[in-house]
Design a protein around this motif. Structure first.
Motif: not given
Length: 144
Positions: A72, A78-80, A82, A102, A104, A122
C-alpha cells in the motif's frame, strides 16, 4: 498463542504436502509439481480462511488463488490483496459462486500480539452460478 499454533500446524501441513508431492513427482513424471510460489500462495491464503468462510457464509470453497498483491505504501508492511475463490456444495456440486475479494492487511502495532494483524475488506464481487466451462478455466492447474 492460537495463531502461533495454527501457524505451526499449517507449516507442518505444507511440509507434508511438499514431501508427499515430491514423492509423487518422483514416481510419476506427469505428476503435478508444486512450485515455491504456489506453496507461498497456499500458505498466505490459508491465513485468511477464517475471513473467507465468513464472507461466503460458511460455504465450502476451492480453486482459491491470489490475483494481485501490492504494497500500500512503499516503506510499509501494509498490503492490498485481491483473491478469488469458488464455492460449491456437497462433493464439489453446483451451485458454484465465484468470489473476488479485495482486502488490506497490515501487521500488528508495536507491542500487539501477532493475532492482532488488521484485516479490512475493501470490496467483494460475487458472481452466482458459474457455468462448468468457466469453472474448468478458473480451477485449471498449471503443469510443467
Amino acid at each position: 498463542m492460537i495463531k502461533q499454533k495454527l501457524l505451526a500446524v499449517s507449516t507442518f501441513i505444507l511440509f507434508c504436502t511438499f514431501v508427499s508431492q515430491s514423492a509423487a513427482t518422483s514416481a510419476n513424471k506427469y505428476a503435478y509439481e508444486i512450485s515455491r510460489k504456489d506453496l507461498l500462495e497456499e500458505a498466505l491464503l490459508y491465513q485468511f480462511a477464517e475471513y473467507f468462510n465468513e464472507i461466503t457464509g460458511g460455504k465450502a470453497y476451492g480453486c482459491q488463488k491470489i490475483l494481485n498483491i501490492k504494497r500500500i505504501e512503499e516503506s510499509s508492511n501494509r498490503h492490498e490483496i485481491t483473491a478469488q475463490l469458488l464455492t460449491y456444495e456437497g462433493a464439489h456440486n453446483p451451485p458454484n459462486d465465484l468470489y473476488v475479494i479485495r482486502f488490506s492487511v497490515e501487521p500488528p502495532g508495536e507491542g500487539e500480539a501477532i493475532e492482532k494483524a488488521k484485516f479490512k475488506i475493501i470490496k467483494v464481487d460475487k458472481t452466482k452460478n458459474i457455468p462448468e466451462e468457466e469453472i474448468l478455466k478458473i480451477c485449471k492447474k498449471k503443469t510443467k
